[in-house]
Write a protein that holds these residues in place. Structure first.
Motif, PDB file in Angstrom:
ATOM      1  N   PRO A 159       6.413 -18.370 -38.003  1.00 50.70           N
ATOM      2  CA  PRO A 159       5.282 -17.499 -37.661  1.00 50.70           C
ATOM      3  C   PRO A 159       5.297 -16.235 -38.524  1.00 50.70           C
ATOM      4  O   PRO A 159       6.344 -15.632 -38.744  1.00 50.70           O
ATOM      5  CB  PRO A 159       5.530 -17.180 -36.188  1.00 50.70           C
ATOM      6  N   THR A 160       4.136 -15.856 -38.989  1.00 53.30           N
ATOM      7  CA  THR A 160       4.040 -14.702 -39.889  1.00 53.30           C
ATOM      8  C   THR A 160       3.252 -13.542 -39.266  1.00 53.30           C
ATOM      9  O   THR A 160       3.649 -12.390 -39.398  1.00 53.30           O
ATOM     10  CB  THR A 160       3.374 -15.118 -41.209  1.00 53.30           C
ATOM     11  N   THR A 161       2.158 -13.850 -38.597  1.00 53.44           N
ATOM     12  CA  THR A 161       1.354 -12.788 -38.010  1.00 53.44           C
ATOM     13  C   THR A 161       1.952 -12.354 -36.671  1.00 53.44           C
ATOM     14  O   THR A 161       2.746 -13.077 -36.055  1.00 53.44           O
ATOM     15  CB  THR A 161      -0.096 -13.257 -37.794  1.00 53.44           C
ATOM     16  N   LEU A 162       1.535 -11.181 -36.221  1.00 54.35           N
ATOM     17  CA  LEU A 162       2.074 -10.631 -34.984  1.00 54.35           C
ATOM     18  C   LEU A 162       1.749 -11.523 -33.792  1.00 54.35           C
ATOM     19  O   LEU A 162       2.620 -11.764 -32.942  1.00 54.35           O
ATOM     20  CB  LEU A 162       1.526  -9.222 -34.759  1.00 54.35           C
ATOM     21  N   TRP A 163       0.525 -12.023 -33.725  1.00 50.82           N
ATOM     22  CA  TRP A 163       0.151 -12.833 -32.567  1.00 50.82           C
ATOM     23  C   TRP A 163       0.922 -14.146 -32.530  1.00 50.82           C
ATOM     24  O   TRP A 163       1.258 -14.640 -31.454  1.00 50.82           O
ATOM     25  CB  TRP A 163      -1.357 -13.078 -32.532  1.00 50.82           C
ATOM     26  N   GLN A 164       1.213 -14.706 -33.706  1.00 48.91           N
ATOM     27  CA  GLN A 164       2.008 -15.934 -33.745  1.00 48.91           C
ATOM     28  C   GLN A 164       3.438 -15.691 -33.250  1.00 48.91           C
ATOM     29  O   GLN A 164       3.999 -16.506 -32.514  1.00 48.91           O
ATOM     30  CB  GLN A 164       2.030 -16.493 -35.168  1.00 48.91           C
ATOM     31  N   ARG A 165       4.009 -14.581 -33.660  1.00 53.33           N
ATOM     32  CA  ARG A 165       5.372 -14.258 -33.242  1.00 53.33           C
ATOM     33  C   ARG A 165       5.428 -13.965 -31.746  1.00 53.33           C
ATOM     34  O   ARG A 165       6.354 -14.391 -31.040  1.00 53.33           O
ATOM     35  CB  ARG A 165       5.883 -13.073 -34.056  1.00 53.33           C
TER      36      ARG A 165
END
Length: 276
Positions: A159-165
């Motif tokens: 995961p790269t974006t904040l929402w993915q993390r």
């Protein structure tokens, strides 16, 4: 079956993708295998002696199966939270930071730390340590191995974006809450992390909940110190650690309140086993 398949792969030299298979690990396992087997037989004999008086003998296998299933689920949940790259759970923070610094896997570091927890229980409780709790060693084997398996299975998850993390952390917390309910409900054994907290609370004459809070904060503090000492920055501890510490308990309460399966698992044991 998972544990013994794993050890068989270690002996035969197959399954090289599992970094937990090391010579020292096999030595530790085989050195305690005989004693653990004796204690297992003793536990079953005790159950037979207490038939109808506190332990439902016919369900002991089902209870251990539920417990093992919960341990496997929790190990995967820890791996998922860790893959969120926002810190890992509080109980896993120290071994994770150590695994980032030294050439040992996350699972292997977890195994070493849990063995220390088990040894401390023996030292602190002395005669109050019930021999059946030596089965925590096998629990440790399963839990630590499955952490490495989980990390391997999730190796492509980046995961790269904040929402993915945040989604990884949230999903991991929900899965962990589910796993803890399944692990605790059968009332057969304690994992090493729970066992050491119980031992400390007994020796210090403190409430279990209070001891647990202090213990978790201590682990996080140690992980933070090690992180800055090794890397000069914060690694292995972060927002994900805080989220898991605050949210997993609520998930557990919600599952117990909404679903019926926890009570069905608990009903397999009529009362609390005296050997817990």
């Amino acid at each position: 079956p998972l544990v013994f398949l794993f050890m068989r792969r270690c002996r035969t030299g197959t399954g090289n993708g599992l970094p937990l298979c090391v010579g020292g690990f096999r030595v530790v396992f085989h050195s305690v295998a005989m004693r653990v087997s004796v204690e297992t037989v003793s536990y079953v004999v005790l159950c037979l002696a207490e038939d109808g008086k506190g332990v439902l003998v016919n369900h002991i296998g089902s209870r251990f199966a539920c417990f093992a299933c919960g341990v496997v689920i929790n190990s995967f949940a820890i791996a998922l939270i860790t893959k969120g790259d926002m810190g890992t759970s509080q109980i896993s923070s120290v071994p994770y930071v150590l695994s980032l610094r030294f050439p040992l896997s996350f699972g292997m570091m977890t195994f070493i730390m849990n063995m220390v927890f088990i040894a401390l229980q023996v030292v602190l409780l002395r005669r109050g340590f019930h021999p059946v709790q030596l089965l925590q060693i096998l629990v440790n084997v399963l839990f630590s191995a499955m952490i490495d398996v989980g990390m391997s299975l999730l190796s492509l998850l980046t995961p790269t974006t904040l929402w993915q993390r945040l989604l990884c952390v949230a999903a991991g917390c929900c899965i962990m809450g589910f796993g803890i309910v399944i692990e605790v409900s059968p009332n057969v054994l304690m994992v090493p992390g729970e066992g050491i907290v119980r031992a400390l609370s007994i020796v210090a004459h403190a409430k279990y909940g209070t001891t647990k809070i202090v213990f978790d904060i201590t682990l996080i503090a140690i992980a933070v110190v090690l992180s800055f000492a090794f890397f000069g920055t914060l690694r292995g501890v972060g927002l994900g650690t805080v989220i898991s510490a605050l949210c997993v308990g609520s998930v557990i309460n919600g599952i117990n309140r909404v679903f019926a399966f926890p009570e069905r698992i608990r009903s397999l044991a009529l009362v609390t086993d005296r050997n817990r």
